[in-house]
Design a protein around this motif. Structure first.
Motif, mmCIF file in Angstrom:
data_model
loop_
_atom_site.group_PDB
_atom_site.id
_atom_site.type_symbol
_atom_site.label_atom_id
_atom_site.label_comp_id
_atom_site.label_asym_id
_atom_site.label_seq_id
_atom_site.Cartn_x
_atom_site.Cartn_y
_atom_site.Cartn_z
ATOM 1 N N ASN A 252 -0.843 -2.239 -8.191
ATOM 2 C CA ASN A 252 -2.210 -2.543 -7.771
ATOM 3 C C ASN A 252 -2.648 -3.899 -8.310
ATOM 4 O O ASN A 252 -3.280 -4.691 -7.594
ATOM 5 C CB ASN A 252 -3.162 -1.440 -8.266
ATOM 6 N N ASP A 253 -2.315 -4.196 -9.570
ATOM 7 C CA ASP A 253 -2.642 -5.503 -10.158
ATOM 8 C C ASP A 253 -1.985 -6.636 -9.380
ATOM 9 O O ASP A 253 -2.620 -7.656 -9.077
ATOM 10 C CB ASP A 253 -2.182 -5.550 -11.620
ATOM 11 N N TRP B 151 -0.923 -6.561 -6.281
ATOM 12 C CA TRP B 151 -1.506 -6.620 -4.927
ATOM 13 C C TRP B 151 -2.851 -7.340 -4.963
ATOM 14 O O TRP B 151 -3.169 -8.147 -4.101
ATOM 15 C CB TRP B 151 -1.635 -5.197 -4.391
ATOM 16 N N GLU C 61 2.469 1.758 -3.397
ATOM 17 C CA GLU C 61 1.500 2.251 -4.381
ATOM 18 C C GLU C 61 1.175 3.714 -4.153
ATOM 19 O O GLU C 61 1.079 4.504 -5.104
ATOM 20 C CB GLU C 61 0.225 1.400 -4.331
ATOM 21 N N MET D 154 0.829 -1.201 0.000
ATOM 22 C CA MET D 154 0.000 0.000 0.000
ATOM 23 C C MET D 154 0.866 1.254 0.000
ATOM 24 O O MET D 154 0.606 2.214 -0.750
ATOM 25 C CB MET D 154 -0.922 -0.004 1.222
ATOM 26 N N VAL E 255 -7.673 -2.231 -2.003
ATOM 27 C CA VAL E 255 -7.004 -2.253 -3.308
ATOM 28 C C VAL E 255 -7.870 -1.546 -4.354
ATOM 29 O O VAL E 255 -7.376 -0.723 -5.144
ATOM 30 C CB VAL E 255 -6.716 -3.705 -3.742
ATOM 31 N N TYR E 256 -9.178 -1.845 -4.370
ATOM 32 C CA TYR E 256 -10.071 -1.189 -5.339
ATOM 33 C C TYR E 256 -10.167 0.318 -5.080
ATOM 34 O O TYR E 256 -10.315 1.110 -6.018
ATOM 35 C CB TYR E 256 -11.459 -1.816 -5.286
ATOM 36 N N TYR F 66 -7.717 2.275 -3.930
ATOM 37 C CA TYR F 66 -6.517 2.890 -4.513
ATOM 38 C C TYR F 66 -6.553 2.824 -6.037
ATOM 39 O O TYR F 66 -6.042 3.725 -6.731
ATOM 40 C CB TYR F 66 -5.260 2.220 -3.962
ATOM 41 N N ARG F 67 -7.158 1.794 -6.574
ATOM 42 C CA ARG F 67 -7.312 1.708 -8.029
ATOM 43 C C ARG F 67 -8.218 2.838 -8.521
ATOM 44 O O ARG F 67 -7.980 3.422 -9.597
ATOM 45 C CB ARG F 67 -7.905 0.347 -8.394
ATOM 46 N N CYS G 162 -14.686 0.804 -9.795
ATOM 47 C CA CYS G 162 -13.766 0.383 -8.720
ATOM 48 C C CYS G 162 -14.238 0.890 -7.366
ATOM 49 O O CYS G 162 -14.164 0.176 -6.356
ATOM 50 C CB CYS G 162 -12.358 0.903 -9.013
#
Length: 520
Positions: A204-205, A207, A188, A185, A221-222, A224-225, A241
């Motif tokens: 991100n992918d 992770w 990223e 995290m 994760v979504y 931050y995406r 997302c």
């Protein structure tokens, strides 16, 4: 090309609608998710209270912290403090320091920055000797100073906190491992901050592939995406997302809602006020449950925006209302006139309906009587035809044998007439009593006790009862009644007058009530 673009746009819209439906369903099912979460927490609390050995107590208290970390911040801090007490009592300084670091993160998460820094400054240096211990310490310091920098309104303090955060971030990378969630995290976030969005998306992918599906980490994760796509102005990819992140958090009973808050802000700007309000209301309820002061500050601008939109809507509504009131006044007068007209028509229809019901009931009653008496009449006719034929044969036989004198004697008496009348009345009585089995009881109920009629033969009617039975059947003419009963018309008048005088009800209603006896 235009057709392909239209198909792609339509596909994205359908996908977005499906995601919104999934989110709405997740929110609707949230009470059952929260109930299941509470049951799990209760089981963990029971295990904690049952634990006797310090190691078991520590493990149970730490498990309660993990479950409450994103659910209820106060409870998470409470059980971390229990872990600190258990570890300190056992002389385990490293564990006590780790739990104090986690408490500092909990405090920083809800805006208690002074408490977080105090706890971190009080960490004994001897408790952060190994790389893993140093990693956890610098992670907590980085999180606290980053939160302070993000929420500081003074440029100098913001810069100071950012420098401290970057220092601890570098130490975090030095002591951490790339497979750790917090390491990923932070890496990223660093790429996003540097504007290297391609690298941030690759991280991100990687992770996303490394963590369990549908876990709270997937929601992070979504989220931050979403930030990557949002900062590169790819809203068509960013919003799905954000919705997925919100869905996973709601399904996991997460109360520290960030994705739903960002989604509400987006919908408010887009003009979808009703959906935005529903989401922000749900997020606000979660925020109160989690008990985070910092998130409350985040809600304030959005709530202010919603309030301004509603104020504008209220002003427009008031204008429309004023215009509508004038029209409603005119309509009200028209409706009032229409109401009185309809009321009169309804009252008239009600009277007509009542009359029709009464007439229909009378027709049904008459049809029932007619059917019964026609059947009996045809049977009687057949019987009398047979009797006449037998009588003809008997007369013919006696005349043939020259017995005119005996034939004269037989026909001179009224015995035959009397016998046939008795049979006729017996058949009439049986038919009438089968149609109106309670006639005598109801008839007597209208009379004073001394005038009531009692029969010796339960299967037969008396002459008085036959008179009123004929009236009940609709034969009201006294002359016809006298002819049927073979008595004088004065006798009929006397019976009718005597019973009418002995009635318990209004004499004017006696005949009407008599005709209503036995009516279905």
């Amino acid at each position: 090309m235009l057709l392909l673009l239209a198909l792609c746009t339509g596909g994205r819209a359908d996908n977005l609608s499906q995601l919104y439906r999934e989110l709405d369903q997740a929110i609707a099912e949230s009470p059952s998710v929260v109930a299941a979460k509470e049951c799990k927490l209760q089981r963990l609390r029971d295990a904690y209270h049952r634990a006797r050995r310090p190691e078991q107590q520590y493990a149970a208290a730490f498990a309660l912290y993990v479950e409450n970390k994103a659910y209820q911040n106060d409870s998470a801090i409470h059980y971390l403090r229990r872990c600190v007490a258990i570890a300190s009592k056992g002389g385990d300084i490293a564990r006590a320091s780790l739990c104090n670091e986690l408490i500092a993160e909990c405090c920083a998460r809800v805006g208690y920055y002074a408490e977080a820094i105090t706890l971190l400054n009080d960490i004994p240096p001897l408790s952060v000797r190994t790389p893993k211990e140093r990693y956890h310490y610098h992670k907590a310091c980085y999180f606290a100073y980053e939160e302070m920098a993000n929420h500081s309104n003074l440029a100098d303090t913001k810069r100071l906190y950012s420098e401290k955060a970057h220092s601890h971030r570098d130490a975090l990378f030095a002591y951490g491992t790339p497979n750790d969630d917090d390491y990923r995290m932070t890496e990223e976030k660093m790429a996003i901050g540097a504007g290297d969005f391609a690298r941030a998306l690759r991280l991100n992918d990687a992770w996303l592939k490394a963590i369990p599906a549908s876990s709270h980490q997937v929601a992070i994760v979504y989220f931050y995406r979403y930030q990557i796509y949002h900062q590169t102005h790819r809203e068509a990819e960013a919003i799905p997302c954000l919705i997925k992140s919100a869905i996973i958090d709601v399904r996991n009973g997460v109360m520290d809602q960030a994705s739903l808050l960002f989604l509400s802000r987006y919908l408010q700007k887009k003009g979808e006020k009703e959906r935005s309000f529903r989401y922000v209301h749900f997020a606000w309820q979660c925020n109160k449950h989690f008990n985070t002061r910092r998130r409350t500050w985040t809600f304030s601008p959005l709530l202010s925006m919603i309030d301004n939109n509603y104020q504008q809507q209220i002003r427009r509504s008031n204008t429309y209302l004023s215009m509508a009131l004038c029209a409603m006044g005119v309509l009200f007068l028209l409706l009032l006139l229409l109401f009185f007209y309809l009321y009169r028509q309804k009252k008239r229809l009600h009277q007509l309906n009542a009359s029709l019901q009464t007439a229909n009931q009378s027709l049904n009653d008459a049809n029932r009587i007619k059917e019964e008496y026609i059947g009996r009449f045809l049977n009687s006719c057949n019987t009398y035809v047979n009797k006449l034929d037998k009588f003809r044969q008997e007369v013919n036989r006696q005349l043939k044998n020259g017995k005119q004198k005996e034939l004269y004697e037989q026909t001179r008496t009224t015995e035959l007439k009397t016998r046939e009348l008795n049979e006729l009345y017996a058949q009439f009585d049986a038919t009438f009593l089968s149609l109106f089995p309670r006639f005598i009881d109801e008839f007597n109920a209208m009379l004073v006790p001394e005038a009531r009629v009692f029969r010796k033969d339960k299967a037969r009617l008396t002459t008085e009862l036959r008179i009123f039975a004929l009236i009940r059947l609709g034969i009201d003419d006294s002359r016809k009644i006298a002819e049927f009963l073979h008595c004088s018309i004065h006798t009929i008048y006397n019976y009718r007058a005597r019973f009418r005088a002995a009635t318990l009800i209004d004499k004017e209603l006696f005949a009407q009530r008599l005709r209503e006896i036995g009516r279905m």
